[in-house]
Write a protein that holds these residues in place. Structure first.
Motif, PDB file in Angstrom:
ATOM      1  N   PHE A 157      65.699  18.905  15.946  1.00 52.21           N
ATOM      2  CA  PHE A 157      66.962  17.993  16.104  1.00 52.21           C
ATOM      3  C   PHE A 157      66.023  16.778  16.899  1.00 52.21           C
ATOM      4  O   PHE A 157      66.023  16.468  17.755  1.00 52.21           O
ATOM      5  N   PRO A 158      65.649  15.995  16.174  1.00 53.93           N
ATOM      6  CA  PRO A 158      64.437  14.516  16.902  1.00 53.93           C
ATOM      7  C   PRO A 158      65.079  13.571  16.715  1.00 53.93           C
ATOM      8  O   PRO A 158      66.430  13.152  16.629  1.00 53.93           O
ATOM      9  N   GLY A 159      65.316  12.551  18.382  1.00 51.59           N
ATOM     10  CA  GLY A 159      65.858  11.509  18.705  1.00 51.59           C
ATOM     11  C   GLY A 159      64.937  11.294  19.648  1.00 51.59           C
ATOM     12  O   GLY A 159      64.714  11.573  20.051  1.00 51.59           O
ATOM     13  N   SER A 160      65.380   9.773  19.917  1.00 48.17           N
ATOM     14  CA  SER A 160      65.586   9.464  21.243  1.00 48.17           C
ATOM     15  C   SER A 160      66.430   9.902  22.248  1.00 48.17           C
ATOM     16  O   SER A 160      65.894   9.835  23.524  1.00 48.17           O
ATOM     17  N   PHE A 161      67.321  10.105  22.903  1.00 43.39           N
ATOM     18  CA  PHE A 161      67.891  10.712  23.332  1.00 43.39           C
ATOM     19  C   PHE A 161      68.906  10.175  24.470  1.00 43.39           C
ATOM     20  O   PHE A 161      68.753  11.087  25.725  1.00 43.39           O
ATOM     21  N   GLY A 189      78.031  12.826  21.164  1.00 41.19           N
ATOM     22  CA  GLY A 189      77.883  12.715  19.209  1.00 41.19           C
ATOM     23  C   GLY A 189      76.626  13.672  19.053  1.00 41.19           C
ATOM     24  O   GLY A 189      76.443  14.466  18.553  1.00 41.19           O
ATOM     25  N   HIS A 190      75.566  13.725  19.893  1.00 38.47           N
ATOM     26  CA  HIS A 190      74.337  14.714  19.749  1.00 38.47           C
ATOM     27  C   HIS A 190      74.929  16.222  20.034  1.00 38.47           C
ATOM     28  O   HIS A 190      74.655  17.228  19.711  1.00 38.47           O
ATOM     29  N   ILE A 196      76.423  17.746  16.723  1.00 37.95           N
ATOM     30  CA  ILE A 196      75.722  17.565  15.777  1.00 37.95           C
ATOM     31  C   ILE A 196      74.905  19.539  16.989  1.00 37.95           C
ATOM     32  O   ILE A 196      74.746  20.214  15.279  1.00 37.95           O
ATOM     33  N   ARG A 241      69.973  15.860  10.864  1.00 47.07           N
ATOM     34  CA  ARG A 241      70.247  14.627  11.785  1.00 47.07           C
ATOM     35  C   ARG A 241      71.652  14.763  11.347  1.00 47.07           C
ATOM     36  O   ARG A 241      72.217  15.245  10.154  1.00 47.07           O
ATOM     37  N   GLY A 242      71.807  13.525  12.156  1.00 46.33           N
ATOM     38  CA  GLY A 242      73.699  13.876  12.081  1.00 46.33           C
ATOM     39  C   GLY A 242      73.990  12.038  11.380  1.00 46.33           C
ATOM     40  O   GLY A 242      72.798  10.930  11.143  1.00 46.33           O
ATOM     41  N   ARG A 255      76.348   9.174  10.911  1.00 48.71           N
ATOM     42  CA  ARG A 255      78.253   8.910  11.002  1.00 48.71           C
ATOM     43  C   ARG A 255      78.572   7.915  10.676  1.00 48.71           C
ATOM     44  O   ARG A 255      79.822   7.821  10.325  1.00 48.71           O
ATOM     45  N   THR A 297      79.300  13.489  10.950  1.00 50.11           N
ATOM     46  CA  THR A 297      79.899  14.030  12.646  1.00 50.11           C
ATOM     47  C   THR A 297      81.210  14.193  11.981  1.00 50.11           C
ATOM     48  O   THR A 297      81.829  14.199  11.474  1.00 50.11           O
ATOM     49  N   LYS A 352      84.203  11.718  16.543  1.00 47.73           N
ATOM     50  CA  LYS A 352      82.833  11.198  17.449  1.00 47.73           C
ATOM     51  C   LYS A 352      81.884  10.266  17.054  1.00 47.73           C
ATOM     52  O   LYS A 352      80.752   9.874  17.203  1.00 47.73           O
ATOM     53  N   ILE A 408      80.680   6.776  18.633  1.00 44.26           N
ATOM     54  CA  ILE A 408      79.129   7.043  20.078  1.00 44.26           C
ATOM     55  C   ILE A 408      78.175   7.046  19.698  1.00 44.26           C
ATOM     56  O   ILE A 408      77.816   8.111  18.502  1.00 44.26           O
TER      57      ILE A 408
HETATM   58  P1  ADP Z   1      67.172   8.108  16.918  1.00 41.76           P
HETATM   59  O1  ADP Z   1      66.781   6.848  17.419  1.00 41.76           O
HETATM   60  O2  ADP Z   1      66.040   9.045  15.984  1.00 41.76           O
HETATM   61  O3  ADP Z   1      67.464   8.047  15.854  1.00 41.76           O
HETATM   62  P2  ADP Z   1      69.350   9.519  18.219  1.00 41.76           P
HETATM   63  O4  ADP Z   1      69.236  10.186  19.687  1.00 41.76           O
HETATM   64  O5  ADP Z   1      70.471   7.508  18.348  1.00 41.76           O
HETATM   65  O6  ADP Z   1      67.681   9.259  18.242  1.00 41.76           O
HETATM   66  O7  ADP Z   1      70.028  10.184  17.490  1.00 41.76           O
HETATM   67  C1  ADP Z   1      69.320  11.507  16.866  1.00 41.76           C
HETATM   68  C2  ADP Z   1      70.144  11.753  15.994  1.00 41.76           C
HETATM   69  O8  ADP Z   1      71.903  12.240  16.536  1.00 41.76           O
HETATM   70  C3  ADP Z   1      70.151  10.936  14.538  1.00 41.76           C
HETATM   71  O9  ADP Z   1      70.866  11.744  13.518  1.00 41.76           O
HETATM   72  C4  ADP Z   1      71.711   9.894  15.091  1.00 41.76           C
HETATM   73  O10 ADP Z   1      72.285   9.915  13.731  1.00 41.76           O
HETATM   74  C5  ADP Z   1      72.975  11.521  15.255  1.00 41.76           C
HETATM   75  N1  ADP Z   1      73.775  11.514  16.046  1.00 41.76           N
HETATM   76  C6  ADP Z   1      73.576  10.265  17.139  1.00 41.76           C
HETATM   77  N2  ADP Z   1      75.447   9.597  17.422  1.00 41.76           N
HETATM   78  C7  ADP Z   1      75.786  10.772  16.660  1.00 41.76           C
HETATM   79  C8  ADP Z   1      77.249  10.902  16.329  1.00 41.76           C
HETATM   80  N3  ADP Z   1      78.268  10.304  17.538  1.00 41.76           N
HETATM   81  N4  ADP Z   1      77.437  11.710  15.553  1.00 41.76           N
HETATM   82  C9  ADP Z   1      77.073  12.029  15.099  1.00 41.76           C
HETATM   83  N5  ADP Z   1      75.122  12.075  14.333  1.00 41.76           N
HETATM   84  C10 ADP Z   1      74.113  11.470  15.759  1.00 41.76           C
END
Ligand code: ADP
Length: 155
Positions: free
Chosen positions: A6-10, A16-17, A20, A87-88, A90, A118, A122, A125
């Motif tokens: 599950f990649p992201g910046s977090f 929301g994260h 998921i 991935r999530g 929204r 999502t 949520k 967010i």
């Molecule tokens: P990135 O910089 O890769 O977009 P994020 O940390 O913003 O990293 O998001 C990581 C993942 O979490 C992405 O797939 C994003 O769509 C999902 N995500 C973030 N917020 C939500 C939310 N409120 N509901 C569902 N998925 C979410």
């Protein structure tokens, strides 16, 4: 072994994260939450802080691991022997963006991207909204897991 990334910046982890991740873990044997390091990007929280928020939020979940990576997500998947990216989604904006990335990743590798919609309540967010609330001194506690804290020493 069904292993997903599950990649992201977090920056930072949000509810929301969290949603998921909690739902995604039911689909896989192991879920690696992978904090991507992009040297061109300015973050509000340090890598150590972002990692700690996630580790503490999921400390009782043995199927969840936390890692950091640089470079292509598909290369990191191969390195970790993960066949899936989680991935999530929204909104339509997320869909268009994620579609292009998922197609590109399929062009580069055999790795499948699995999308979870999502949860209702949520979808609004995002980390960027949380950062805006923090910058303006608002109460962000309803948007993030309890492990996410802000010392107030930065802008
Ligand atoms: P990135 O910089 O890769 O977009 P994020 O940390 O913003 O990293 O998001 C990581 C993942 O979490 C992405 O797939 C994003 O769509 C999902 N995500 C973030 N917020 C939500 C939310 N409120 N509901 C569902 N998925 C979410």
């Amino acid at each position: 072994m069904r292993r997903a990334i599950f990649p992201g910046s977090f920056d930072p982890l949000t509810l929301g994260h969290y949603d998921i991740i909690q739902r995604g873990i039911t689909l896989f044997d192991e879920l690696i939450i992978a904090i991507g390091i992009n040297t061109d990007k300015k973050y509000m929280f340090t890598l150590e802080e972002r990692r700690k928020f996630i580790e503490e939020a999921f400390k009782d979940e043995p199927k969840i691991k936390v890692a950091t990576y640089e470079g292509l997500t598909v290369d990191f998947c191969k390195k970790m022997s993960a066949n899936f990216i989680l991935r999530g989604l929204r909104n339509p904006g997320d869909f268009e963006f994620e579609k292009a990335i998922a197609h590109t990743n399929r062009k580069l590798s055999e790795i499948e991207t699995v999308f979870l919609l999502t949860s209702s309540g949520k979808s609004y967010i995002s980390s960027s909204i949380v950062r805006d609330v923090i910058r303006n001194g608002g109460d962000f506690s309803g948007l993030v897991p309890a492990t996410v804290t802000f010392s107030g020493k930065r802008k």
